[in-house]
Scaffold this active site. Structure first.
Site, PDB file in Angstrom:
ATOM      1  N   SER A 143       1.688  -9.621  -0.371  1.00 51.28           N
ATOM      2  CA  SER A 143       1.426  -8.245  -0.285  1.00 51.28           C
ATOM      3  C   SER A 143       1.725  -7.737   1.027  1.00 51.28           C
ATOM      4  CB  SER A 143       0.021  -8.106  -0.847  1.00 51.28           C
ATOM      5  OG  SER A 143      -0.775  -8.770  -0.010  1.00 51.28           O
ATOM      6  N   GLU A 173      -9.774   5.833   3.146  1.00 51.93           N
ATOM      7  CA  GLU A 173     -10.660   4.819   3.887  1.00 51.93           C
ATOM      8  C   GLU A 173      -9.717   3.753   4.286  1.00 51.93           C
ATOM      9  OE1 GLU A 173     -10.429   4.999   0.405  1.00 51.93           O
ATOM     10  OE2 GLU A 173      -9.632   2.986   0.508  1.00 51.93           O
ATOM     11  N   LYS A 218       1.039  -1.240  -0.190  1.00 56.10           N
ATOM     12  CA  LYS A 218      -0.007  -0.187   0.111  1.00 56.10           C
ATOM     13  C   LYS A 218       0.762   1.232   0.023  1.00 56.10           C
ATOM     14  CE  LYS A 218      -3.966  -2.018   0.310  1.00 56.10           C
ATOM     15  NZ  LYS A 218      -5.059  -1.999  -0.349  1.00 56.10           N
TER      16      LYS A 218
HETATM   17  C1  LIG Z   1      -1.463  -6.876   2.891  1.00 54.16           C
HETATM   18  C2  LIG Z   1      -2.861  -6.482   1.965  1.00 54.16           C
HETATM   19  N1  LIG Z   1      -3.158  -7.087   0.717  1.00 54.16           N
HETATM   20  C3  LIG Z   1      -3.995  -7.018   0.255  1.00 54.16           C
HETATM   21  C4  LIG Z   1      -4.987  -6.231   0.505  1.00 54.16           C
HETATM   22  C5  LIG Z   1      -6.140  -6.192  -0.575  1.00 54.16           C
HETATM   23  O1  LIG Z   1      -6.302  -4.593  -1.184  1.00 54.16           O
HETATM   24  P1  LIG Z   1      -6.001  -4.827  -2.820  1.00 54.16           P
HETATM   25  O2  LIG Z   1      -6.718  -5.861  -3.211  1.00 54.16           O
HETATM   26  O3  LIG Z   1      -6.106  -3.605  -3.262  1.00 54.16           O
HETATM   27  O4  LIG Z   1      -4.270  -5.105  -2.989  1.00 54.16           O
HETATM   28  C6  LIG Z   1      -4.882  -5.470   1.506  1.00 54.16           C
HETATM   29  C7  LIG Z   1      -5.849  -4.225   1.881  1.00 54.16           C
HETATM   30  O5  LIG Z   1      -5.634  -3.784   2.944  1.00 54.16           O
HETATM   31  C8  LIG Z   1      -3.590  -5.739   2.486  1.00 54.16           C
HETATM   32  O6  LIG Z   1      -3.515  -4.964   3.435  1.00 54.16           O
END
Ligand SMILES: Cc1ncc(COP(=O)(O)O)c(C=O)c1O
Length: 413
Positions: free
Chosen positions: A391, A120, A98
């Site tokens: 992620s 948000e 993020k």
């Molecule tokens: C570590 C992590 N992975 C994935 C996501 C999912 O979001 P996005 O689909 O935008 O990657 C989030 C959302 O808060 C997150 O914190």
């Protein structure tokens, strides 16, 4: 793998009105049109502005620990019968992908001369990243968060407050991410002259989906080069979890023109799509309008948005970014649900085999990967190499996971 037919804009941008096929666009109140036009202009200017790109690159490198590592998960690979490469976005400053998007948008906010940002947040990762960028660039910051999420992600609420942000618990609707996004939109309409709304995913009205993707697409650009440096070839498949879709598009985008690289997005299947308690908008939803864009949405027969469910706050969203809706329809990426139980089992596997505690969101990507290994092995006639976007890290989820596994003592439980 048969080559999909891609429109001319594949791998680059939507049309000038923000359409990916029939998805995307802008469904917003009159009061926001000028702000979205201003943002579109600022973002397009930044794309070709060398000083912006240089400043953004320096912030990523010197502040956020980016490029992130590509890691060969050897013990995990031995256990699951495929070669797994992990893109370690969990090691970024603030613990997730993020931060890339937020630093880009916060820098744009400065360039537009606005002193205040709002956001948000679901899991709190985007909120923490926004509060961090606001502290770093001296911006006032307000974060809207569903009350349910403030409870399951209490640690991140504390982090945001420590960083100087105001956290507003949202008590309307299901008290989760979509309600937080509604409140943030209201704030933006009322304060648009001095405020930029930092949307945390590839969702929302044009230009957000394209702009957010462009700020996070470095994930795939880096991973593609890192794969070539490591193996001299690209992976057989790339996998990511899909909430609004930013980490998935971030890692997919550079691979979209590589027809031999299969792209897999894993949605939150909650208790199982058949139970109705899930957040799998592509698998279990239909075309509709949510938060300013046409996309796949969980909705009832009257078009009212249905409540979503996932053990993972960051995937608990009843829509998905419009570029994913389009990639699904043209068959360039495949999407499938992963249940809470499957994700938690993969969570445990990664902890035990690699000493890495993943975010529960990222555990969905790993769980989905485990499910595709047999078919992919059969299709290729050999062990596949799969690049998985890790992620984020699991510090924020320690309480949820501890409760799930029944390993908290006494009053902690
Ligand atoms: C570590 C992590 N992975 C994935 C996501 C999912 O979001 P996005 O689909 O935008 O990657 C989030 C959302 O808060 C997150 O914190």
């Amino acid at each position: 793998m048969s080559a999909p037919t891609l429109p001319a804009n594949a791998g680059s941008s939507p049309d000038s009105a923000g359409h990916y096929g029939r998805y995307g666009g802008r469904f917003v109140p009159e009061a926001l049109v000028a702000a979205l036009d201003e943002l579109d202009l600022a973002y397009r200017t930044a794309l070709t502005d060398e000083s912006f790109q240089a400043e953004f690159g320096t912030m990523l490198r010197e502040y956020a620990n980016i490029p992130s590592l590509l890691y060969r998960a050897e013990r995990l690979s031995a256990e699951v019968g495929a070669r797994i490469l992990l893109k370690r976005e969990d090691l970024n400053h603030t613990g997730a992908h993020k931060i890339r998007n937020v630093l880009g948008q916060a820098l744009l906010t400065k360039r537009m001369g606005k002193p205040r940002v709002i956001a948000e947040t679901g899991a709190g990762q985007h909120g923490v990243a926004t509060a961090t960028a606001a502290a770093y660039l001296d911006l006032e910051c307000v974060v809207y968060m569903g009350e349910v999420d403030t409870q399951r992600q209490a640690l991140n609420v504390a982090r945001m407050r420590m960083l100087g942000a105001t956290v507003v618990p949202v008590t309307s609707g299901s008290r989760t991410l979509k309600d937080a996004m509604n409140e943030a939109m209201r704030d933006w309409v009322a304060n648009v002259d001095r405020t930029h709304y930092i949307i945390g995913s590839t969702a929302g009205p044009h230009p957000f989906p394209a702009m957010v993707r462009d700020f996070v697409r470095g994930i795939g650009v880096e991973a593609r080069q890192q794969s070539l440096d490591l193996d001299g070839k690209l992976p057989d498949a790339v996998a990511a979890c899909v909430g609004g879709g930013s980490n998935a598009l971030g890692i997919f985008h550079a691979f979209v023109p590589d027809d031999d690289v299969r792209l897999y997005g894993f949605e939150a299947g909650g208790d199982g799509v058949e139970t109705g308690r899930h957040a799998a908008s592509i698998t279990g939803g239909s075309s509709g309008v949510l938060h300013g864009a046409r996309t796949y949405v969980l909705q009832d027969e009257d078009g009212q948005t249905r409540e979503s469910h996932s053990i993972s706050a960051g995937l608990d969203y009843p829509g998905v970014g419009p570029e994913h809706a389009w990639l699904h329809d043209i068959g360039r990426a495949r999407y499938a649900p992963v249940t809470d139980a499957e994700a938690m089992s993969a969570f445990q596997l990664l902890c035990r085999t690699e000493g890495i505690i993943p975010a529960i969101e990222s555990a969905h990507a790993l769980a989905g990967t485990l499910k595709i290994i047999p078919a992919l092995t059969a299709e290729l006639g050999r062990k596949p190499t799969i690049l998985v976007n890790l992620s984020g890290r699991g510090d924020k989820d320690v309480h949820t996971a501890g409760e799930y596994f029944g390993i908290l003592d006494g009053e902690q439980a």
